[in-house]
Scaffold this motif. Structure first.
Motif, short mmCIF file in Angstrom:
data_model
loop_
_atom_site.label_atom_id
_atom_site.label_comp_id
_atom_site.label_asym_id
_atom_site.label_seq_id
_atom_site.Cartn_x
_atom_site.Cartn_y
_atom_site.Cartn_z
N ALA A 169 0.84 -1.21 0.00
CA ALA A 169 0.00 0.00 0.00
C ALA A 169 0.87 1.26 0.00
O ALA A 169 0.60 2.21 -0.74
CB ALA A 169 -0.93 -0.01 1.21
N VAL A 170 1.93 1.26 0.81
CA VAL A 170 2.79 2.45 0.86
C VAL A 170 3.56 2.60 -0.47
O VAL A 170 3.67 3.69 -1.02
CB VAL A 170 3.76 2.39 2.07
N LYS A 171 4.04 1.47 -0.98
CA LYS A 171 4.79 1.53 -2.25
C LYS A 171 3.92 2.10 -3.37
O LYS A 171 4.39 2.84 -4.22
CB LYS A 171 5.25 0.12 -2.66
N GLU A 172 2.64 1.73 -3.34
CA GLU A 172 1.75 2.18 -4.41
C GLU A 172 1.45 3.68 -4.30
O GLU A 172 1.49 4.40 -5.30
CB GLU A 172 0.44 1.39 -4.32
N VAL A 173 1.17 4.14 -3.07
CA VAL A 173 0.76 5.54 -2.90
C VAL A 173 1.98 6.48 -2.84
O VAL A 173 1.91 7.62 -3.31
CB VAL A 173 -0.10 5.69 -1.62
N HIS A 174 3.08 6.00 -2.25
CA HIS A 174 4.25 6.87 -2.06
C HIS A 174 5.51 6.15 -2.57
O HIS A 174 6.36 5.74 -1.77
CB HIS A 174 4.41 7.22 -0.58
N PRO A 175 5.63 6.00 -3.88
CA PRO A 175 6.78 5.26 -4.42
C PRO A 175 8.12 5.94 -4.14
O PRO A 175 9.18 5.32 -4.30
CB PRO A 175 6.49 5.20 -5.93
N ASP A 176 8.09 7.19 -3.72
CA ASP A 176 9.33 7.93 -3.41
C ASP A 176 9.79 7.68 -1.97
O ASP A 176 10.85 8.18 -1.57
CB ASP A 176 9.08 9.43 -3.59
N VAL A 177 9.02 6.94 -1.17
CA VAL A 177 9.36 6.74 0.25
C VAL A 177 9.96 5.36 0.45
O VAL A 177 9.31 4.34 0.18
CB VAL A 177 8.09 6.92 1.12
N ASP A 178 11.20 5.31 0.93
CA ASP A 178 11.82 4.02 1.25
C ASP A 178 11.35 3.55 2.63
O ASP A 178 11.07 4.37 3.51
CB ASP A 178 13.34 4.13 1.21
N ILE A 179 11.28 2.22 2.77
CA ILE A 179 10.69 1.63 3.98
C ILE A 179 11.75 0.80 4.70
O ILE A 179 12.42 -0.04 4.08
CB ILE A 179 9.49 0.73 3.59
#
Ligand code: PRP
Ligand code: URA
Length: 209
Positions: A169-179
């Motif tokens: 979900a995070v990758k899809e909405v915020h592809p610029d944010v590394d986890i």
């Protein structure tokens, strides 16, 4: 596309085992979360920019380095993110701390925002959003939205335990944010809890319920 890092450092993995254990009481749980957050901060700051400086030692001049740029901004998601702040601040004492207050509606599992306060100069700072649990990803996505709406450009997300659904979900909405994670677990259950996870992070940290 977001990069996902799962820290396999033995100290992190060892301590996480005791965090997960249902027999671990509030005091120890809180101490362990604090310790793991500090260890994760050490890893997550590996790419901070450095600048050359010269320092006078008792013996002569040394060419050395200090961290360049604006102070990092830590943004715990209330409440459970608070449990990770002090451990990170011990590694990065000059960091600024903002807060995003969100709770997950138990019926809809949708995040409800109730508080936001960020440091100044949002556009120029790198932020780390902090929450022990990345379950559906709704809370993390909402917190990151909140930062971006206020001008934040560089954001990392740091969690102890994630479900694959939350990471996607995070990758899809915020592809610029590394986890950055201590563990990627198996799945979510019907109540949106991470399996096997560690239970309710807020309740275990603060001794509620
Ligand atoms: C927990 C946790 C995250 C969120 C994760 O908080 O600390 O913020 O759930 O779930 P999600 O990825 O499905 O959004 P909770 O809503 O229980 O609030 P609390 O920290 O105040 O207990
Ligand atoms: N929030 C928690 O505290 N634990 C979970 O497993 C999921 C959401």
């Amino acid at each position: 596309m977001s990069k996902v890092f799962v820290f396999d450092h033995p100290l992190i993995q060892h301590k996480l085992t005791y965090i997960r254990d249902k027999e671990t009481g509030t005091k120890e749980f809180r101490e362990l979360v604090d310790e793991v957050a500090g260890l994760m901060a050490f890893e997550i700051t590996r790419d901070l920019p450095l600048q050359d400086v010269t320092v006078e030692t008792p013996v002569g001049l040394a060419k050395s380095k200090t961290i360049a740029g604006k102070k990092l901004g830590l943004v715990p998601i209330l409440r459970a993110g608070l449990g990770m702040v002090d451990g990170i601040l011990r590694m990065i004492p000059a960091a600024k701390v903002g807060h995003v207050g969100l709770y997950r509606d138990p019926e809809t599992l949708q995040p409800v925002e109730y508080y936001v306060k960020l440091p100044t100069d949002v556009e120029e700072r790198e932020f780390i959003v902090i929450d022990p649990m990345l379950a559906t990803g709704g809370s993390a996505n909402e917190a990151i939205n909140s930062l971006k709406k206020r001008g934040a450009k560089t954001i990392k997300l740091m969690c102890l335990v994630a479900a694959p659904e939350g990471v996607e979900a995070v990758k899809e909405v915020h592809p610029d944010v590394d986890i950055y994670l201590a563990a990627m677990d198996e799945k979510l259950n019907d109540h949106g809890y991470i399996v096997p996870g560690l239970g309710d992070a807020g309740d275990r940290l603060f001794g509620t319920k």
